[in-house]
Design a protein around this motif. Structure first.
Motif, PDB file in Angstrom:
ATOM      1  N   LEU A 166      25.320  21.786 -20.692  1.00  0.00           N
ATOM      2  CA  LEU A 166      24.836  21.456 -22.037  1.00  0.00           C
ATOM      3  C   LEU A 166      25.013  19.965 -22.329  1.00  0.00           C
ATOM      4  N   GLN A 167      26.170  19.422 -21.940  1.00  0.00           N
ATOM      5  CA  GLN A 167      26.419  18.001 -22.184  1.00  0.00           C
ATOM      6  C   GLN A 167      25.449  17.121 -21.400  1.00  0.00           C
ATOM      7  N   ALA A 168      25.125  17.549 -20.189  1.00  0.00           N
ATOM      8  CA  ALA A 168      24.159  16.791 -19.391  1.00  0.00           C
ATOM      9  C   ALA A 168      22.794  16.774 -20.070  1.00  0.00           C
ATOM     10  N   SER A 169      22.443  17.882 -20.726  1.00  0.00           N
ATOM     11  CA  SER A 169      21.161  17.947 -21.429  1.00  0.00           C
ATOM     12  C   SER A 169      21.139  16.979 -22.597  1.00  0.00           C
ATOM     13  N   TYR A 170      22.266  16.936 -23.337  1.00  0.00           N
ATOM     14  CA  TYR A 170      22.350  15.979 -24.442  1.00  0.00           C
ATOM     15  C   TYR A 170      22.257  14.545 -23.927  1.00  0.00           C
ATOM     16  N   THR A 171      22.905  14.272 -22.795  1.00  0.00           N
ATOM     17  CA  THR A 171      22.904  12.929 -22.211  1.00  0.00           C
ATOM     18  C   THR A 171      21.494  12.497 -21.826  1.00  0.00           C
ATOM     19  N   LEU A 172      20.689  13.481 -21.396  1.00  0.00           N
ATOM     20  CA  LEU A 172      19.313  13.186 -20.997  1.00  0.00           C
ATOM     21  C   LEU A 172      18.363  13.101 -22.189  1.00  0.00           C
ATOM     22  N   GLY A 173      18.926  13.237 -23.403  1.00  0.00           N
ATOM     23  CA  GLY A 173      18.115  13.040 -24.601  1.00  0.00           C
ATOM     24  C   GLY A 173      17.559  14.289 -25.236  1.00  0.00           C
ATOM     25  N   ALA A 174      18.013  15.445 -24.812  1.00  0.00           N
ATOM     26  CA  ALA A 174      17.506  16.690 -25.397  1.00  0.00           C
ATOM     27  C   ALA A 174      18.068  16.884 -26.804  1.00  0.00           C
ATOM     28  N   SER A 175      17.250  17.435 -27.684  1.00  0.00           N
ATOM     29  CA  SER A 175      17.706  17.755 -29.034  1.00  0.00           C
ATOM     30  C   SER A 175      18.455  19.090 -29.006  1.00  0.00           C
ATOM     31  N   LYS A 176      19.088  19.433 -30.134  1.00  0.00           N
ATOM     32  CA  LYS A 176      19.840  20.691 -30.206  1.00  0.00           C
ATOM     33  C   LYS A 176      18.922  21.893 -29.967  1.00  0.00           C
ATOM     34  N   ILE A 177      17.736  21.855 -30.574  1.00  0.00           N
ATOM     35  CA  ILE A 177      16.788  22.957 -30.391  1.00  0.00           C
ATOM     36  C   ILE A 177      16.339  23.045 -28.937  1.00  0.00           C
ATOM     37  N   GLN A 178      16.093  21.929 -28.317  1.00  0.00           N
ATOM     38  CA  GLN A 178      15.686  21.920 -26.905  1.00  0.00           C
ATOM     39  C   GLN A 178      16.783  22.444 -26.001  1.00  0.00           C
ATOM     40  N   VAL A 179      18.037  22.084 -26.296  1.00  0.00           N
ATOM     41  CA  VAL A 179      19.156  22.587 -25.503  1.00  0.00           C
ATOM     42  C   VAL A 179      19.245  24.110 -25.614  1.00  0.00           C
ATOM     43  N   LEU A 180      19.045  24.618 -26.836  1.00  0.00           N
ATOM     44  CA  LEU A 180      19.092  26.070 -27.035  1.00  0.00           C
ATOM     45  C   LEU A 180      17.956  26.767 -26.287  1.00  0.00           C
ATOM     46  N   ARG A 181      16.737  26.259 -26.449  1.00  0.00           N
ATOM     47  CA  ARG A 181      15.555  26.935 -25.915  1.00  0.00           C
ATOM     48  C   ARG A 181      15.385  26.735 -24.419  1.00  0.00           C
ATOM     49  N   LYS A 182      15.659  25.522 -23.930  1.00  0.00           N
ATOM     50  CA  LYS A 182      15.316  25.193 -22.541  1.00  0.00           C
ATOM     51  C   LYS A 182      16.510  25.178 -21.587  1.00  0.00           C
ATOM     52  N   VAL A 183      17.730  25.236 -22.136  1.00  0.00           N
ATOM     53  CA  VAL A 183      18.911  25.189 -21.271  1.00  0.00           C
ATOM     54  C   VAL A 183      19.784  26.428 -21.469  1.00  0.00           C
ATOM     55  N   LEU A 184      20.261  26.621 -22.673  1.00  0.00           N
ATOM     56  CA  LEU A 184      21.201  27.718 -22.926  1.00  0.00           C
ATOM     57  C   LEU A 184      20.580  29.086 -22.671  1.00  0.00           C
ATOM     58  N   LEU A 185      19.434  29.348 -23.294  1.00  0.00           N
ATOM     59  CA  LEU A 185      18.818  30.672 -23.149  1.00  0.00           C
ATOM     60  C   LEU A 185      18.432  30.995 -21.704  1.00  0.00           C
ATOM     61  N   PRO A 186      17.750  30.088 -20.983  1.00  0.00           N
ATOM     62  CA  PRO A 186      17.448  30.405 -19.581  1.00  0.00           C
ATOM     63  C   PRO A 186      18.710  30.602 -18.731  1.00  0.00           C
ATOM     64  N   ALA A 187      19.767  29.833 -19.026  1.00  0.00           N
ATOM     65  CA  ALA A 187      20.988  29.931 -18.222  1.00  0.00           C
ATOM     66  C   ALA A 187      21.721  31.253 -18.432  1.00  0.00           C
ATOM     67  N   LEU A 188      21.622  31.833 -19.639  1.00  0.00           N
ATOM     68  CA  LEU A 188      22.366  33.071 -19.891  1.00  0.00           C
ATOM     69  C   LEU A 188      21.563  34.323 -19.555  1.00  0.00           C
ATOM     70  N   LEU A 189      20.270  34.177 -19.256  1.00  0.00           N
ATOM     71  CA  LEU A 189      19.414  35.344 -19.049  1.00  0.00           C
ATOM     72  C   LEU A 189      19.887  36.293 -17.944  1.00  0.00           C
ATOM     73  N   PRO A 190      20.326  35.798 -16.765  1.00  0.00           N
ATOM     74  CA  PRO A 190      20.800  36.756 -15.743  1.00  0.00           C
ATOM     75  C   PRO A 190      21.980  37.598 -16.217  1.00  0.00           C
ATOM     76  N   ASP A 191      22.968  36.961 -16.869  1.00  0.00           N
ATOM     77  CA  ASP A 191      24.105  37.710 -17.385  1.00  0.00           C
ATOM     78  C   ASP A 191      23.682  38.622 -18.535  1.00  0.00           C
ATOM     79  N   LEU A 192      22.729  38.168 -19.337  1.00  0.00           N
ATOM     80  CA  LEU A 192      22.228  38.995 -20.435  1.00  0.00           C
ATOM     81  C   LEU A 192      21.564  40.252 -19.901  1.00  0.00           C
ATOM     82  N   MET A 193      20.806  40.120 -18.824  1.00  0.00           N
ATOM     83  CA  MET A 193      20.164  41.283 -18.219  1.00  0.00           C
ATOM     84  C   MET A 193      21.200  42.284 -17.727  1.00  0.00           C
ATOM     85  N   ASN A 194      22.297  41.785 -17.152  1.00  0.00           N
ATOM     86  CA  ASN A 194      23.368  42.688 -16.716  1.00  0.00           C
ATOM     87  C   ASN A 194      24.021  43.391 -17.896  1.00  0.00           C
TER      88      ASN A 194
END
Length: 268
Positions: A166-194
Motif C-alpha cells: 500500500l505504501q509503495a502505491s502511495y509513493t507512486l502517486g496513487a490516490s486513496k481511492i485508487q489504492v483501494l480499487r486497484k491495489v487493496l481489493l485485487p490483493a485480498l481477492l484470493p483470501d476472500l475467495m477462501n
C-alpha cells in the motif's frame, strides 16, 4: 530413495505427489466405510442406531425416484443460497471497511466479536417473533449463523494485505481511492475467495437448524420426520446428501480459485 520419500511425507509443509495425495484420500474414505460396515454387518451396533451401508444406499435409490425428494433438495439449496448471498452482500463490504480503516474496526469488530459467540439457534425464537414462520425466517437463521463469522474473516483478509504494498502505491502517486480499487481489493481477492468457500460450509451446517421449525419441506425436515419414526437409514442418507452437495460446491470454489488466482497458494 524410498527412505527419502518417507521423510518427505512427514516434512512440515512438505509436498507429496498428486497420485499419493489421491490414494491417501480414497484410502481414508475406504477405511471409514470398512469400519462402518464392520460395526453394522457384524451386529456390533443395533441397526436402529447404525444402519448398514446397504440400507442407506437402498434408501438413497428409493428416494431418487421420488419427486418430493428432489423438491426437498431444491428448497434446501435455495435456502442455503439465499442466506449465503445475503451474508456476502452485507458482510464483505463491512469486513473490508473494518480491515482497512481503524475507525470502522472500532465500530464493527468488537460488537461482531461479541455477537458471534451467541449460537444462531438461540435467535430462532426471536426470528419467529420478528419475521414469522415463512421462508424468510429460515433464510434468516442461515444468515445469522454466517454473517458475523464472515465479517471478521473478511476483515482479517483485508488486514493481511501487505502494508508495504500500500505504501509503495502511495509513493507512486496513487490516490486513496485508487489504492483501494486497484491495489487493496485485487490483493485480498484470493483470501476472500477462501473465506467465501469456508462460509458456504457454515451455511450448509445451519440448514438443519433453519428447517427445525414449522418446515414442511427440505432435507432438514426430512431428517426430523425420519427421526420421529426411527428411520435412521433415511437420516444417514439425508446427512450424506447434504455432505455431498457441500463437497461439490467446495470443489467448485477450489477450481474457481485456482483458475482466477493461479499465483495464490490454494487447496487441492
Amino acid at each position: 530413495m524410498k527412505k527419502k520419500n518417507n521423510r518427505q511425507l512427514f516434512k512440515i509443509r512438505g509436498e507429496i505427489s498428486r497420485k499419493a495425495y489421491l490414494i491417501t484420500v480414497f484410502a481414508t474414505f475406504a477405511a471409514i466405510l470398512a469400519f462402518w460396515s464392520l460395526l453394522s454387518y457384524g451386529n456390533m451396533v443395533s441397526a436402529t442406531f447404525l444402519p448398514s451401508p446397504g440400507k442407506v444406499w437402498q434408501s438413497f435409490t428409493t428416494n431418487l425416484q421420488d419427486a418430493d425428494f428432489w423438491g426437498y433438495v431444491g428448497i434446501s439449496a435455495y435456502r442455503v443460497l439465499m442466506g449465503y448471498l445475503l451474508t456476502c452482500l452485507l458482510a464483505i463490504p463491512l469486513g473490508i471497511l473494518a480491515g482497512t480503516f481503524k475507525i470502522f474496526e472500532a465500530i464493527i469488530v468488537p460488537v461482531t466479536e461479541f455477537i458471534r459467540y451467541m449460537p444462531a439457534t438461540a435467535f430462532i425464537p426471536l426470528i419467529i417473533v420478528w419475521i414469522g414462520l415463512g421462508e424468510s425466517a429460515k433464510i434468516s437463521v442461515i444468515f445469522v449463523g454466517c454473517f458475523f463469522q464472515m465479517v471478521l474473516m473478511v476483515a482479517d483478509n483485508a488486514k493481511s494485505v501487505s502494508g508495504d504494498l500500500l505504501q509503495a502505491s502511495y509513493t507512486l502517486g496513487a490516490s486513496k481511492i485508487q489504492v483501494l480499487r486497484k491495489v487493496l481489493l485485487p490483493a485480498l481477492l484470493p483470501d476472500l475467495m477462501n473465506s467465501m468457500r469456508l462460509i458456504m460450509g457454515w451455511a450448509w451446517s445451519y440448514l438443519v437448524a433453519a428447517e427445525l421449525f414449522a418446515a414442511s419441506s427440505g432435507l432438514g425436515f426430512m431428517i426430523i420426520r425420519a427421526q420421529r419414526y426411527m428411520q435412521t437409514e433415511t437420516i444417514f442418507m439425508a446427512i450424506l446428501i447434504i455432505g455431498l452437495l457441500g463437497l461439490l460446491i467446495d470443489r467448485l470454489f477450489a477450481l474457481l480459485n485456482k483458475k482466477l488466482f493461479p499465483w495464490a497458494e490454494g487447496g487441492r
